[in-house]
Scaffold this motif. Sequence first.
Motif, short mmCIF file in Angstrom:
data_model
loop_
_atom_site.label_atom_id
_atom_site.label_comp_id
_atom_site.label_asym_id
_atom_site.label_seq_id
_atom_site.Cartn_x
_atom_site.Cartn_y
_atom_site.Cartn_z
N GLN B 226 0.80 -0.90 0.21
CA GLN B 226 0.29 0.38 0.13
C GLN B 226 0.62 1.53 0.64
O GLN B 226 0.41 2.61 -0.49
CB GLN B 226 -0.69 -0.15 1.33
N PRO B 521 -5.28 -5.75 5.43
CA PRO B 521 -4.55 -5.85 4.18
C PRO B 521 -4.57 -6.62 3.16
O PRO B 521 -3.96 -8.23 3.51
CB PRO B 521 -2.64 -4.91 4.40
N TRP B 527 -5.83 -1.64 -2.69
CA TRP B 527 -6.40 -2.54 -2.12
C TRP B 527 -6.71 -1.01 -0.97
O TRP B 527 -8.01 -1.36 -0.57
CB TRP B 527 -6.09 -3.17 -0.90
N LEU B 528 -6.15 -0.04 0.08
CA LEU B 528 -6.36 0.73 0.43
C LEU B 528 -6.91 1.92 0.02
O LEU B 528 -8.25 1.92 0.45
CB LEU B 528 -5.02 1.25 0.80
N THR B 529 -6.41 2.23 -1.37
CA THR B 529 -6.90 3.53 -1.47
C THR B 529 -8.40 3.16 -1.93
O THR B 529 -10.07 3.67 -1.58
CB THR B 529 -6.80 3.74 -2.90
#
Lengths: 307, 536
Positions: B226, B521, B527-529
């Motif tokens: 990330q 995660p 993924w984070l976005t």
Amino acid sequence: MPKSNITNYSAKIESALVYTRRSRFERFWIELRKAPLTAWIGMITVSLYIFVALFAPFIAPYGEAEVFPVPYDVWSDKHIFGTDQIGRDIYTRLIYGARNTIGIAVATTFLAFLIGGFLGLLATILRGWVDQILSRLVDVLMAIPGLIFSLVLLSVFGSTITSLIIIIGTLESTRIFRLTRSVGLNVVVMEFVEAAQLRGESLRWIITKEILPNIVPPLAAEFGLRFCFIFLLISSLSFLGVGIQPPTADWGSMVRENASLIQFAKFDIFVAITPLLPAASIAILTVAVNFIVDWFLHTSSGLKDEK
Amino acid sequence: MRNKKNNKVLLEMKDIKIEGFADEKWHKIIKGISLTLSRGQVMGLIGESGAGKSTLGLAAMGFTRPGCKFTGGKVVFDGKNLTDMPENQRREYWGTRITYIAQSAAAAFNPAHQLIHQVIESTVRSKQKNKRDAQNDAVSLFESLQLPNSSEIGNRFPHQVSGGQLQRVMTAMAMSPRPDLIVFDEPTTALDVTTQVEVLAAMREVVKTFNTAAIYITHDLSVVAQMADTIKVLRFGEEIEEAETRKMLKSPKQEYTKTLWSVRSIQKPEIKSKNIILEMSGIDAFYGNFHVLKNVNIKLSYGRTLAIVGESGSGKSTMARVITGLLAPRNGSVKFKDKVLPAKLKNRTKDQLQKIQMIYQMADVAMNPKQTVFDIIGRPASFFTGITGKKLENRVIELLNQIDLDESFIDRYPSELSGGQKQRVCIARALAAKPEVIICDEVTSALDQIVQEGILKLLLRLQNDLNLSYIFITHDIATVKAISDEVVVMNEGEVVEQGLKSKIFSPPHPDYTKLLLSSVPEMDPDWLTNLLKKRA
């Protein structure tokens, strides 16, 4: 780019810290070679004292309480440091004094550690009301000035060597109690102690096998320091006349008995120095022990010299 | 990718070699690694413990830990050679142009001072801003890090904010002098997954806003995915490979990197329960007046694994303390094989103690450092089964073989074992008592991924061979997937959900489970976005 030869994972080859197996003696030797000059001075001095104390009857020219016709004799070949107020050889008494003063101080320190250490560990493990009662009792004992308290107790129970050792040992054990309790508390919360408790281990096992080995370094350092304080306390009690009783030779009372010689400094400087000799013996031993303790504290705290 | 408007080289480390002094010898820690970082670039350093990640991170500041020294190479920061200059000149850079964020924020703050003074200290001292401006700036940093009550939080003391908040305050401290480079050393490892997401998002945001270059050290691949533009893989003080993040994730070149990638692949097929071996019913437990467990009911079946998931403070470990008898519950009972266990430890029989064993998270403090492996494993063996002498020795060797170690380990002290080996010895200690139930409290959380995998495989094999039942306490969802048959989700002392693994991991979820599962995660750089977009 460097090659990587990793194919299969195996628990055996996981890299742990690279340690060479060394016996206790080898590890001690390595530390010894790195010891600073002060530590060496301390060690040599202390071993000299121990040697003198152990072999006093062979080193001393006369008997401990042997009386010669001339009291307050000057320094001569016959009496290296002269004689005292009733004509005993001062050099001889200095040598025997090492044996008595150090011996009693060591015994007292051991007693203090035995009582304080045991109760301290008990308080750490049991906590609750045992800890409360012991800790408050210690607070009470510590609230009374040590020298005065020991003077009172000694006049109640009499100034025998046994009562001296027991009284001072008990009073000083309060400080050992506090130290043991505080370093013990850091260990007792560790999970290996919990694991032992979950196994149903006895109190004795938990004290001797789980906790004690982990708190030895601070206790050993304290032993050296505490020895100095006890040694000084006994000497001051003897100086005040309630410590070690004549005819047993001891440095504290030797200072008192010959103190009046100081006023003869303008006639014979050597005679005037005489009462300072036992005082110097006390001072030098205290400094030497502290040198060793400092070194020990430095190595056992694991501090690395930044270079 | 990130905005790379300024591509100038900021940091150049050439053929760095570092040695450390231990056990009377110098050991090579870093064996010649080069690294180049441009302004605004984020580089992830990954590898297992002992790979030299932290040492390299610190070396980027021209700093080595006490007892270590540079033996080769140079560190050029913004055109100046840091390794050549005297320490007082290097100090000019530290805390102002290069800053450092440590793993444990709690240990990095002085507990006796308010946060705001610590945050602005280096900025004010280096005379970049006066006190008032620096404080205003800090408040706006708090705001952009999404700290609650940004204008007031600075007046609090470190113990008055949560772990995740403290980690963000530390990021604010590192950003306050507007450094050119930040070194993050495992900043989220100690946090819960749900908190980790917030901290990661906040850190990524500020680094991007101020176009700061960063070195991000971690052993968690999905986290580094990330954060980083490029990833460098280290092992044993050497570089394995370096590549752009997406490229590295898609097609790692080296064998070692591939093993790192494939770690989270164990999946145990779940087996339905049969008979109950251990049961907690109606448990209410308190610490003083604090209600830790609220009417907890759980069941463990013979030869199965029950995973208990939740964040820190959810009461997971307290359940273990109730089962083992360390904490007597106020209400409710624990039944073992249909017999009620005495609530207090001291009222339990030796036989009851023997049947339930425990393995801890921190193997370091779970073993007495003054005892050898033989003492550690041998004591419960002789204590519970009464064997001595040659028989005991054979039993210890047998146990060592069961945990994939051999008799060469028998006289080692814990300090001479690696992290994974320590945990294995702890497992052997539990096995030595011949238990039927083992409680594993976060046993893999402190370990690297490869080692984790090894331990999990070992536990699964032992369960098969010895028909053990596990209660597996963890906050890591991947571990739960790998090892459990049934799952209990805990939140604030209550059971949110319980049931078979397949049921828990498939929708519909209660709100809390949903939050927990979505916060784990993944190995996808977007993924984070995506998650943040979805949550907003």
